[in-house]
Design an enzyme around this catalytic site. Structure first.
Site, PDB file in Angstrom:
ATOM      1  N   SER A 198     -13.472 -10.215 -36.976  1.00  0.00           N
ATOM      2  CA  SER A 198     -12.642 -10.319 -38.178  1.00  0.00           C
ATOM      3  C   SER A 198     -13.024  -9.261 -39.222  1.00  0.00           C
ATOM      4  O   SER A 198     -14.126  -8.698 -39.196  1.00  0.00           O
ATOM      5  CB  SER A 198     -12.783 -11.718 -38.790  1.00  0.00           C
ATOM      6  OG  SER A 198     -12.473 -12.685 -37.824  1.00  0.00           O
TER       7      SER A 198
HETATM    8  C1  LIG Z   1     -10.786 -14.102 -34.833  1.00  0.00           C
HETATM    9  S1  LIG Z   1     -11.563 -14.334 -33.290  1.00  0.00           S
HETATM   10  C2  LIG Z   1     -13.227 -14.705 -33.641  1.00  0.00           C
HETATM   11  C3  LIG Z   1     -14.027 -13.857 -34.490  1.00  0.00           C
HETATM   12  C4  LIG Z   1     -15.481 -14.150 -34.287  1.00  0.00           C
HETATM   13  N1  LIG Z   1     -15.924 -15.249 -35.092  1.00  0.00           N
HETATM   14  C5  LIG Z   1     -16.289 -12.911 -34.483  1.00  0.00           C
HETATM   15  O1  LIG Z   1     -17.076 -12.833 -35.445  1.00  0.00           O
HETATM   16  O2  LIG Z   1     -16.187 -12.010 -33.657  1.00  0.00           O
HETATM   17  C6  LIG Z   1     -11.070 -15.986 -32.807  1.00  0.00           C
HETATM   18  C7  LIG Z   1     -11.664 -16.448 -31.499  1.00  0.00           C
HETATM   19  O3  LIG Z   1     -11.224 -17.783 -31.262  1.00  0.00           O
HETATM   20  C8  LIG Z   1     -11.101 -17.933 -29.859  1.00  0.00           C
HETATM   21  N2  LIG Z   1     -10.285 -19.112 -29.549  1.00  0.00           N
HETATM   22  C9  LIG Z   1      -8.927 -19.217 -29.472  1.00  0.00           C
HETATM   23  N3  LIG Z   1      -8.564 -20.463 -29.152  1.00  0.00           N
HETATM   24  C10 LIG Z   1      -9.711 -21.175 -29.015  1.00  0.00           C
HETATM   25  C11 LIG Z   1      -9.991 -22.524 -28.673  1.00  0.00           C
HETATM   26  N4  LIG Z   1      -9.024 -23.389 -28.379  1.00  0.00           N
HETATM   27  N5  LIG Z   1     -11.291 -22.913 -28.620  1.00  0.00           N
HETATM   28  C12 LIG Z   1     -12.300 -22.030 -28.882  1.00  0.00           C
HETATM   29  N6  LIG Z   1     -12.084 -20.745 -29.207  1.00  0.00           N
HETATM   30  C13 LIG Z   1     -10.817 -20.317 -29.279  1.00  0.00           C
HETATM   31  C14 LIG Z   1     -10.481 -16.621 -29.417  1.00  0.00           C
HETATM   32  O4  LIG Z   1     -10.680 -16.396 -28.037  1.00  0.00           O
HETATM   33  C15 LIG Z   1     -11.217 -15.636 -30.299  1.00  0.00           C
HETATM   34  O5  LIG Z   1     -12.350 -15.119 -29.659  1.00  0.00           O
END
Ligand SMILES: C[S@@+](CC[C@H](N)C(=O)[O-])C[C@H]1O[C@@H](n2cnc3c(N)ncnc32)[C@H](O)[C@@H]1O
Length: 393
Positions: free
Chosen positions: A80
Site C-alpha cells: 500500500s
Molecule cells: C493491499 S494488499 C496488502 C498490503 C499488505 N498489508 C502489505 O503491506 O503489503 C491486500 C491483501 O489482502 C489479500 N486478501 C484478499 N482477500 C483476502 C482474504 N479473503 N483473506 C485474506 N487476505 C486477503 C490480498 O491477496 C492482498 O495481498
C-alpha cells in the site's frame, strides 16, 4: 534519535537515506504525526518487501507498488501507499504489548511495522488468502525478525473468518476492503479494542474507519477517505466498480451485470439536456450518494471520478439514467432519473467525509434513534446495519 534498520543488505545505506527522506516528507506534509509510527517506518526497509527489480527510489516513493495481478492484469495485491499505511497505523493506535490481527499480509511490510509497534511483549497474527504471497512474506519476515523478535503467526486462509485461535485481539487491521464488517472480526476483538478497516459505503465513499468495540456494537473514533482492493474469496465484497468500455467504469451499490448492460445502452442513447443543476459539487454528491442507493459514479481509467448520476431501473416508462458533471446534467431513458437527481440535489446536505461517524450494529440488534443534530443515514448489509452521521456544519 537514530535507529538501525532491521536486517542489512547491499545498498542499505542508500535505502536508509531514502527511507528517512520519505518519513520526513510524510511528516512535513502532515500525513504522519505519531512518533511511534514514524520510528517504525524509519526502521522497516520497504525495499525488502517490494518485488525484485523495483528501483530503490520507487520503493521509497509515496506510491502503491503492485505485487500481483489477475489474468486481466488488474492488481490483486499491492504494497500500500506509505501515506495510507501511516494513516491507518495512526488510526490503529498500537501500544507496546498489544495482540494484533492483520487481514491481508500481502508483502508482509505492514506486518513488520505492526511487529515494530507492539514489540517483543506483543503478538502479531497475519492472514493472507494467497499461498504464494504468504510464503514470500514469511521468508522476508523470518529474515528480518522485526520488532526485535516480536512473535508472529502467519496463516494462509480466508481473513473474513479472522483467526479465532489467537483471539481476543486488542487491535485488528484489515488492509483489504469490505462493504460489511465480517462478524468474526467484531467477535474476535476484545471489548474496548480497536478495529481499522477500509469500508465501502456508497459510490465515492470508501472510508478507512477506526471503530471501538463496545459490547456488540462498533463505534467509529476516526474516519479518513481511502481506496482499497476488495476482499477476495467466498465472502468477497461486491466489486462495486464495473467496466463500461472506453476506459469508463460505473460504480454503484448492488449493481448487477444486467444493470450495467442497461446503463451502457442508456448512456449510448441521445440524452436530453436538463440544463444546469445547482449544487452539483463533490460534497453535495456525497450527500446524494449517502441518501440514495440509486446513486452511481462514473470513473475514468485510474478510478478518477468523471461524472455522477442516478440510475432508476424501474421508471414508469422503463429504466432511466441521469448523468451530471460540471454543474449540468443529461437524462437518458425515463425522465424520472433526472427528476430524482434534481430532487436529491435540493435535499441532500453537503458532506465532509472526514467528519462522518459510523456505527455498526449487528443484524437483529436494535438501532437507537440517531442524534437530534445534523444528518443521519442508514445502510443495511447482510451482517450489520450502519448508521452514518454528519454533525451540523
Ligand atoms: C493491499 S494488499 C496488502 C498490503 C499488505 N498489508 C502489505 O503491506 O503489503 C491486500 C491483501 O489482502 C489479500 N486478501 C484478499 N482477500 C483476502 C482474504 N479473503 N483473506 C485474506 N487476505 C486477503 C490480498 O491477496 C492482498 O495481498
Amino acid at each position: 534519535m537514530e535507529h538501525e534498520p532491521v536486517g542489512s543488505a547491499p545498498g542499505a545505506d542508500d535505502a536508509a537515506r531514502l527511507r528517512r527522506r520519505l518519513v520526513d516528507e510524510l511528516r512535513s506534509a502532515g500525513r504522519l504525526d505519531s512518533p511511534e509510527v514514524a520510528r517504525a517506518m524509519d526502521t522497516v526497509p520497504r525495499d525488502r518487501f517490494t518485488p525484485p527489480g523495483t528501483e530503490l527510489r520507487d520503493a521509497y516513493a509515496d506510491r502503491v507498488v503492485v505485487l500481483a495481478t489477475d489474468r486481466s492484469g488488474a492488481p490483486i495485491s499491492t504494497v500500500s501507499q506509505p501515506a495510507m499505511v501511516a494513516l491507518m497505523l495512526e488510526q490503529l493506535d498500537v501500544r507496546a504489548g498489544h495482540r494484533i490481527l492483520e487481514v491481508g499480509t500481502g508483502s508482509g511490510y505492514n506486518t513488520a511495522l505492526l511487529a515494530e509497534l507492539t514489540g517483543p511483549g506483543g503478538h502479531v497474527t497475519s492472514i493472507e488468502v494467497d499461498d504464494a504471497l504468504l510464503l514470500g512474506a514469511a521468508a522476508r519476515l523470518a529474515e528480518l525478525a522485526p520488532g526485535e523478535g516480536t512473535p508472529l503467526d502467519l496463516r494462509r486462509g480466508d481473513g473474513w473468518l479472522g483467526v479465532p485461535g489467537n483471539a481476543p485481539y486488542d487491535r485488528l487491521e484489515s488492509t483489504i476492503g469490505v462493504d460489511d464488517i465480517p462478524p468474526a472480526w467484531r467477535e474476535q476483538l476484545a471489548d474496548g479494542g480497536l478495529l481499522v478497516a477500509p469500508v465501502w459505503l456508497r459510490p465515492g465513499l470508501e472510508l478507512s474507519v477506526a471503530m471501538r468495540r463496545a459490547g456488540p456494537v462498533l463505534h467509529s473514533v476516526s474516519v479518513t477517505q481511502c481506496g482499497f482492493l476488495q476482499l477476495r474469496g467466498p465472502h468477497g465484497a461486491d466489486p462495486h466498480s464495473r467496466r463500461l468500455g472506453s476506459g469508463l467504469s460505473v460504480v454503484g451499490d448492488g449493481l448487477t451485470g444486467k444493470d450495467v448492460e442497461i446503463i451502457r445502452a442508456l448512456a449510448e442513447t441521445a440524452g436530453v439536456d436538463i440544463g444546469r443543476v445547482p449544487g452539483l459539487t463533490e460534497r453535495r454528491w456525497w450527500g446524494v450518494s449517502l441518501s440514495d442507493p440509486r446513486a452511481v459514479l462514473f470513473t475514468g481509467r485510474y478510478g478518477t471520478p468523471v461524472a455522477w448520476g442516478i440510475y432508476e431501473p424501474d421508471g414508469p416508462e422503463g429504466p432511466g439514467l441521469a448523468i451530471g458533471s460540471d454543474g449540468t446534467a443529461v437524462g437518458h431513458g425515463d425522465p424520472i432519473a433526472a427528476e430524482i437527481l434534481r430532487h436529491r440535489l435540493e435535499d441532500a446536505p453537503e458532506v465532509d467525509p472526514s467528519r462522518l461517524t459510523v456505527t455498526a450494529f449487528p443484524a437483529g440488534h436494535p438501532v437507537p434513534p440517531p442524534p437530534a443534530d445534523g444528518h443521519s443515514w442508514r445502510i443495511t448489509r447482510a451482517h450489520h446495519r450502519y448508521r452514518i452521521h454528519a454533525p451540523e456544519e
